[in-house]
Motif scaffolding. Structure first.
Motif, PDB file in Angstrom:
ATOM      1  N   GLY A   1       0.828  -1.199   0.000  1.00  0.00           N
ATOM      2  CA  GLY A   1       0.000   0.000   0.000  1.00  0.00           C
ATOM      3  C   GLY A   1       0.861   1.247   0.000  1.00  0.00           C
ATOM      4  N   CYS A   2       0.197   2.394  -0.076  1.00  0.00           N
ATOM      5  CA  CYS A   2       0.986   3.620  -0.102  1.00  0.00           C
ATOM      6  C   CYS A   2       0.355   4.683   0.779  1.00  0.00           C
ATOM      7  CB  CYS A   2       1.151   4.121  -1.530  1.00  0.00           C
ATOM      8  SG  CYS A   2       1.885   5.748  -1.603  1.00  0.00           S
ATOM      9  N   GLY A   3      -0.678   5.346   0.292  1.00  0.00           N
ATOM     10  CA  GLY A   3      -1.331   6.341   1.128  1.00  0.00           C
ATOM     11  C   GLY A   3      -1.126   7.756   0.646  1.00  0.00           C
ATOM     12  N   ARG A   4      -0.288   7.957  -0.397  1.00  0.00           N
ATOM     13  CA  ARG A   4      -0.082   9.325  -0.858  1.00  0.00           C
ATOM     14  C   ARG A   4      -1.190   9.764  -1.820  1.00  0.00           C
ATOM     15  NH1 ARG A   4       4.829  11.792   0.408  1.00  0.00           N
ATOM     16  NH2 ARG A   4       6.238  10.422   1.551  1.00  0.00           N
ATOM     17  N   GLY A   5      -1.951   8.807  -2.299  1.00  0.00           N
ATOM     18  CA  GLY A   5      -3.200   9.132  -2.974  1.00  0.00           C
ATOM     19  C   GLY A   5      -3.124   9.717  -4.374  1.00  0.00           C
ATOM     20  N   CYS A   6      -2.074   9.441  -5.151  1.00  0.00           N
ATOM     21  CA  CYS A   6      -2.004   9.995  -6.514  1.00  0.00           C
ATOM     22  C   CYS A   6      -3.189   9.465  -7.326  1.00  0.00           C
ATOM     23  CB  CYS A   6      -0.701   9.613  -7.180  1.00  0.00           C
ATOM     24  SG  CYS A   6       0.721  10.178  -6.241  1.00  0.00           S
ATOM     25  N   GLN A   7      -3.797  10.353  -8.083  1.00  0.00           N
ATOM     26  CA  GLN A   7      -5.078   9.995  -8.697  1.00  0.00           C
ATOM     27  C   GLN A   7      -4.972   9.017  -9.864  1.00  0.00           C
ATOM     28  OE1 GLN A   7      -7.626  13.281  -9.514  1.00  0.00           O
ATOM     29  NE2 GLN A   7      -7.072  14.352  -7.641  1.00  0.00           N
ATOM     30  N   PHE A   8      -3.768   8.842 -10.407  1.00  0.00           N
ATOM     31  CA  PHE A   8      -3.614   7.960 -11.572  1.00  0.00           C
ATOM     32  C   PHE A   8      -3.140   6.570 -11.168  1.00  0.00           C
ATOM     33  CE2 PHE A   8       0.035  10.611 -10.717  1.00  0.00           C
ATOM     34  CZ  PHE A   8       0.998   9.661 -10.460  1.00  0.00           C
ATOM     35  N   CYS A   9      -2.950   6.345  -9.861  1.00  0.00           N
ATOM     36  CA  CYS A   9      -2.219   5.151  -9.422  1.00  0.00           C
ATOM     37  C   CYS A   9      -3.160   4.084  -8.874  1.00  0.00           C
ATOM     38  CB  CYS A   9      -1.208   5.561  -8.374  1.00  0.00           C
ATOM     39  SG  CYS A   9      -0.403   4.170  -7.587  1.00  0.00           S
ATOM     40  N   SER A  10      -2.913   2.826  -9.302  1.00  0.00           N
ATOM     41  CA  SER A  10      -3.826   1.756  -8.911  1.00  0.00           C
ATOM     42  C   SER A  10      -3.528   1.191  -7.526  1.00  0.00           C
ATOM     43  CB  SER A  10      -3.787   0.628  -9.943  1.00  0.00           C
ATOM     44  OG  SER A  10      -2.495   0.102 -10.023  1.00  0.00           O
ATOM     45  N   VAL A  11      -2.364   1.499  -6.977  1.00  0.00           N
ATOM     46  CA  VAL A  11      -2.108   0.978  -5.628  1.00  0.00           C
ATOM     47  C   VAL A  11      -2.342   2.037  -4.556  1.00  0.00           C
ATOM     48  CG1 VAL A  11      -0.532  -0.884  -6.195  1.00  0.00           C
ATOM     49  CG2 VAL A  11       0.338   1.410  -5.897  1.00  0.00           C
ATOM     50  N   ALA A  12      -2.743   3.235  -5.007  1.00  0.00           N
ATOM     51  CA  ALA A  12      -2.941   4.328  -4.056  1.00  0.00           C
ATOM     52  C   ALA A  12      -3.977   3.968  -2.999  1.00  0.00           C
ATOM     53  CB  ALA A  12      -3.359   5.591  -4.794  1.00  0.00           C
ATOM     54  N   LEU A  13      -4.898   3.073  -3.349  1.00  0.00           N
ATOM     55  CA  LEU A  13      -5.968   2.741  -2.415  1.00  0.00           C
ATOM     56  C   LEU A  13      -5.712   1.478  -1.601  1.00  0.00           C
ATOM     57  CD1 LEU A  13      -9.003   3.625  -4.660  1.00  0.00           C
ATOM     58  CD2 LEU A  13      -8.152   4.886  -2.703  1.00  0.00           C
TER      59      LEU A  13
ATOM     60  N   THR B   1       8.343  -2.768  -2.463  1.00  0.00           N
ATOM     61  CA  THR B   1       7.570  -1.761  -1.751  1.00  0.00           C
ATOM     62  C   THR B   1       7.059  -0.722  -2.739  1.00  0.00           C
ATOM     63  OG1 THR B   1       7.786   0.063  -0.175  1.00  0.00           O
ATOM     64  CG2 THR B   1       9.801  -0.641  -1.229  1.00  0.00           C
ATOM     65  N   GLU B   2       6.013  -0.041  -2.345  1.00  0.00           N
ATOM     66  CA  GLU B   2       5.517   1.070  -3.146  1.00  0.00           C
ATOM     67  C   GLU B   2       6.389   2.281  -2.916  1.00  0.00           C
ATOM     68  OE1 GLU B   2       3.893   0.919  -5.722  1.00  0.00           O
ATOM     69  OE2 GLU B   2       2.990  -0.795  -4.707  1.00  0.00           O
ATOM     70  N   ASP B   3       6.912   2.351  -1.689  1.00  0.00           N
ATOM     71  CA  ASP B   3       7.773   3.461  -1.304  1.00  0.00           C
ATOM     72  C   ASP B   3       8.634   2.978  -0.140  1.00  0.00           C
ATOM     73  OD1 ASP B   3       8.993   5.705  -0.410  1.00  0.00           O
ATOM     74  OD2 ASP B   3       7.185   6.882  -0.087  1.00  0.00           O
TER      75      ASP B   3
ATOM     76  N   GLY C   1      10.431   4.170  -4.619  1.00  0.00           N
ATOM     77  CA  GLY C   1      10.617   5.141  -3.535  1.00  0.00           C
ATOM     78  C   GLY C   1      10.073   6.489  -3.970  1.00  0.00           C
ATOM     79  N   THR C   2      10.041   7.436  -3.043  1.00  0.00           N
ATOM     80  CA  THR C   2       9.623   8.800  -3.413  1.00  0.00           C
ATOM     81  C   THR C   2      10.721   9.786  -3.020  1.00  0.00           C
ATOM     82  OG1 THR C   2       8.412   8.801  -1.332  1.00  0.00           O
ATOM     83  CG2 THR C   2       7.091   8.609  -3.318  1.00  0.00           C
ATOM     84  N   MET C   3      10.674  10.962  -3.625  1.00  0.00           N
ATOM     85  CA  MET C   3      11.726  11.959  -3.416  1.00  0.00           C
ATOM     86  C   MET C   3      11.598  12.706  -2.088  1.00  0.00           C
ATOM     87  SD  MET C   3      14.080  12.366  -5.649  1.00  0.00           S
ATOM     88  CE  MET C   3      14.558  12.298  -7.377  1.00  0.00           C
TER      89      MET C   3
ATOM     90  N   GLY D   1      -0.075  14.664  -2.721  1.00  0.00           N
ATOM     91  CA  GLY D   1       0.389  13.861  -1.588  1.00  0.00           C
ATOM     92  C   GLY D   1       1.801  13.316  -1.799  1.00  0.00           C
ATOM     93  N   LYS D   2       2.207  13.187  -3.069  1.00  0.00           N
ATOM     94  CA  LYS D   2       3.533  12.631  -3.381  1.00  0.00           C
ATOM     95  C   LYS D   2       4.654  13.495  -2.804  1.00  0.00           C
ATOM     96  CE  LYS D   2       4.198  10.655  -7.730  1.00  0.00           C
ATOM     97  NZ  LYS D   2       4.732   9.328  -7.483  1.00  0.00           N
ATOM     98  N   GLY D   3       4.403  14.806  -2.695  1.00  0.00           N
ATOM     99  CA  GLY D   3       5.457  15.706  -2.231  1.00  0.00           C
ATOM    100  C   GLY D   3       5.369  16.016  -0.745  1.00  0.00           C
TER     101      GLY D   3
END
Ligand code: B12
Ligand code: SF4
Length: 558
Positions: free
Chosen positions: A227-239, A269-271, A309-311, A366-368
């Motif tokens: 899972g992730c949790g940053r909620g990007c609107q185009f992403c299928s694992v965001a939920l 991992t997603e991140d 990962g994320t920046m 949410g990504k940033g």
């Protein structure tokens, strides 16, 4: 066992299972290279997999191993086989009642996939689509279909429904999402010969439902978070519900990989920075360090690999990269630009996705987090500097054609790309694809045929950077430069029109004086650089709260 067959057979295609040279990016290529011209690209390795003496697969994608482990809670090992397409006839027979197939990207219609195959014509399909077809249409499945149920699951299973192929391919059930909590009931019904639902939508399972792995997954993949949790609107694992897998379970899974012959472990991992994180996405450096060191210390583990990962977390706490030096020391990747004594570098897949602050704010703020959307270009530049300084060379994706993208948005992406021209990285431009189960699922996808000249410039500038950074010999560059005019006049112009001409020439290293005035970025006399690496990126005192669709299911921000 003879030809009676196993009660349950689980299978994955060879191109989604192959772990050639332990290189994840090579497998990613299979999602993009055209099957029809596979011989030109010398991708025979795409189907190179290892088979156990009894004919079962030595390694398959981790998702299928999870299903196997789950089924082993109810069925005996002799009732289940896990194999590649070529070995199906060894295990599918009169006694077989259920065949479960894993689909990572079965038709190649997710992002960054068919884009590249299209360069060879509209009807050319990527290698992994052709390989999946070879699996799902295997004659032995058709021969025994009257008494068995075909169940397809995995992150790309939605593609079969989307393309209307469920009936043609005789698929009884498509399983969408994380299947831990549905799979036992489904396979038991299949074994009893009862009718199955056409589609099963799954919910994120609680941590306790995820079983320990029983076999080796491709690349020695072992989940560390889900899972992730940053909620990007185009992403299928965001939920997907966010959770860290307990260290003891991770180590148990690592040991299983080694017992079955793996010497490399891919921490999935997603991140990466979500692992055991604190409140508000705070990076847990000691926990990450403990994780890496414990995995590396498992006897038999030689190499460590990473996925995503994320920046933002890197910029919030740069010590995390310095503290994870072991990730570089144990990486399988090498590059001349590395300052590591053995020239090693670690790779991390990072989504940059856009340089446009407007699009960032609209679709992925949410990504940033905890930075504000307007700080995104600075976050990217600073994060890249920190990563590169420690010999982490990320593979970054960038989405072209997000819904509503204007020429000004593309220019902002080009400006950020220009500021990254000396970075040590790989940048993969992808076209926006409205994935199922995302908030943008009803938006139109971007199409190669509709790209504007600015978007083409973005696309080919990315590949020019990659060619310059990864080219191992001048001969290769020369070949590309020679190939460009041939491609453009014989195929490209016909397929995509003149908008690609000058961008393609930049890719082919044509002199800049020829391109001046024709392209937005001017590489010759210094484009008026909009961005430079900031000394530091201040963390806002009162970070905004990104709107995230269903906070209950996701990692807490409070
Ligand atoms: C590791 C990984 C890779 C690795 C290794 C892949 C492999 N072959 O083993 C590499 C880097 C090579 C890779 C490549 C690609 N990947 Co990938 N990858 C992942 C990642 C990070 C983890 C996969 C994993 O192990 N997850 C953990 C397991 C437990 O989850 P799972 O596989 O989804 O399995 C569950 C369910 O799907 C289901 N299930 C799975 N199999 C089956 C089978 C049956 C019968 C049933 C009933 C259920 C079922 O139950 C499982 C348990 O809940 C995921 C993101 C993610 N976190 O899932 C992306 C992801 C799956 N990849 C993705 C993509 C797009 C790709 C590429 C196409 C990228 C590209 N453009 O080049 C390529 C395709 C490769 C190919 N050969 O075709 C997307 C899929 C998007 C989509 N919805 O279509 C994801 C979701 C990433 C994302 N954020 O969007 N990938
Ligand atoms: S950061 Fe965004 S794109 Fe990446 S996994 Fe999370 S929600 Fe998806």
């Amino acid at each position: 066992m003879g030809n009676a067959g196993r009660k349950i057979v689980l299978a994955a295609s060879t191109s989604e299972s192959s772990e050639y040279l332990r290189s994840t990016w090579r497998q990613m290529l299979l999602a993009t290279l055209p099957a029809q011209y596979a011989r030109w690209f010398r991708t025979d390795w795409s189907t190179e997999v290892e088979v156990e003496p009894d004919g079962q697969a030595r390694y398959v994608p981790q998702g299928l191993r999870v299903i196997e482990a789950k089924l082993l809670e109810r069925f005996r090992p002799e009732e289940i086989a896990v194999c590649y397409p070529d070995q199906l006839p060894l295990f599918v027979g009169p006694e077989t009642r259920a065949v479960g197939i894993h689909a990572h990207n079965p038709l190649g219609i997710t992002f960054a996939t068919d884009v590249y195959a299209y360069f060879y014509g509209r009807h050319v399909e990527p290698i992994n689509a052709a390989e999946f077809r070879r699996l799902i249409l295997h004659p032995v499945l058709r021969q025994h279909k009257p008494h068995l149920k075909l169940i397809v699951g995995g992150p790309g299973a939605w593609q079969i429904e989307k393309k209307g192929l469920q009936d043609e391919w005789l698929v009884d059930t498509i399983v969408d999402g994380e299947a831990e909590d549905v799979v036992l009931e489904l396979f038991e019904k299949a074994v009893r010969g009862e009718p199955l639902p056409r589609k099963v939508e799954c919910k994120s399972p609680p941590l306790e439902s995820i079983p320990p792995l029983r076999g080796r997954s491709t690349y020695g993949a072992v989940e560390i978070t889900r899972g992730c949790g940053r909620g990007c609107q185009f992403c299928s694992v965001a939920l997907r519900g966010g959770k860290s897998i307990p260290l003891e379970r991770i180590l148990e899974n690592v040991r299983v990989q080694v017992e079955h012959g793996a010497d490399a472990i891919l921490l999935v991992t997603e991140d990466l920075f979500l692992y055991e994180m604190g409140p508000k996405f705070r990076v847990n450096v000691p926990a990450l360090k403990r994780l890496f060191e414990s995995v590396a210390a498992v006897p038999g583990v030689k190499y460590l690999g990473l996925t995503h990962g994320t920046m933002a977390p890197i910029v919030v706490d740069p010590t995390v990269i310095a503290e994870l030096q072991i990730a570089v020391d144990r990486s399988v990747h090498t590059h001349a630009a590395s300052t590591h004594p053995e020239k090693r570098y670690q790779n991390l897949f990072i989504g940059i996705e856009t340089g446009s602050v407007r699009l960032f704010r609209q679709y992925m703020k949410g990504k940033g987090y905890p930075f504000r959307p307007e700080q995104w270009p600075d976050v990217v530049l600073k994060g890249m500097e920190i990563l590169n300084r420690h010999n982490w060379f990320p593979f970054c994706t960038w989405i072209i054609g997000l819904p509503g993208e204007t020429p000004d948005d593309t220019k902002q992406s080009l400006d950020l790309l220009f500021a990254l021209r000396n970075a040590k990285w790989c940048v993969v431009p992808t076209l926006f694809v409205p994935l199922e189960d995302t908030r943008l699922e009803r938006k139109p996808g971007a199409r190669l045929y509709d790209l504007t000249d600015l978007q083409w410039e973005f696309f080919f500038t990315c590949w020019r950077y990659n060619l310059d950074f990864f080219r191992r010999s001048p001969k290769m560059q020369w070949l590309f430069s020679m190939g460009v005019p041939f491609y453009y006049y014989f195929l490209g112009r016909r397929l995509f029109g003149p908008a690609m001409k000058y961008p393609l020439m930049r890719f082919g290293h044509f002199p800049e004086w020829l391109l001046r005035g024709k392209l937005y970025l001017d590489f010759s006399n210094g484009h008026n650089a909009r961005y430079r690496v900031p000394d530091q990126v201040p963390i806002p005192e009162a970070p905004f709260r990104p709107e995230i669709p269903d906070t209950e299911k996701l990692v807490s921000l409070e």
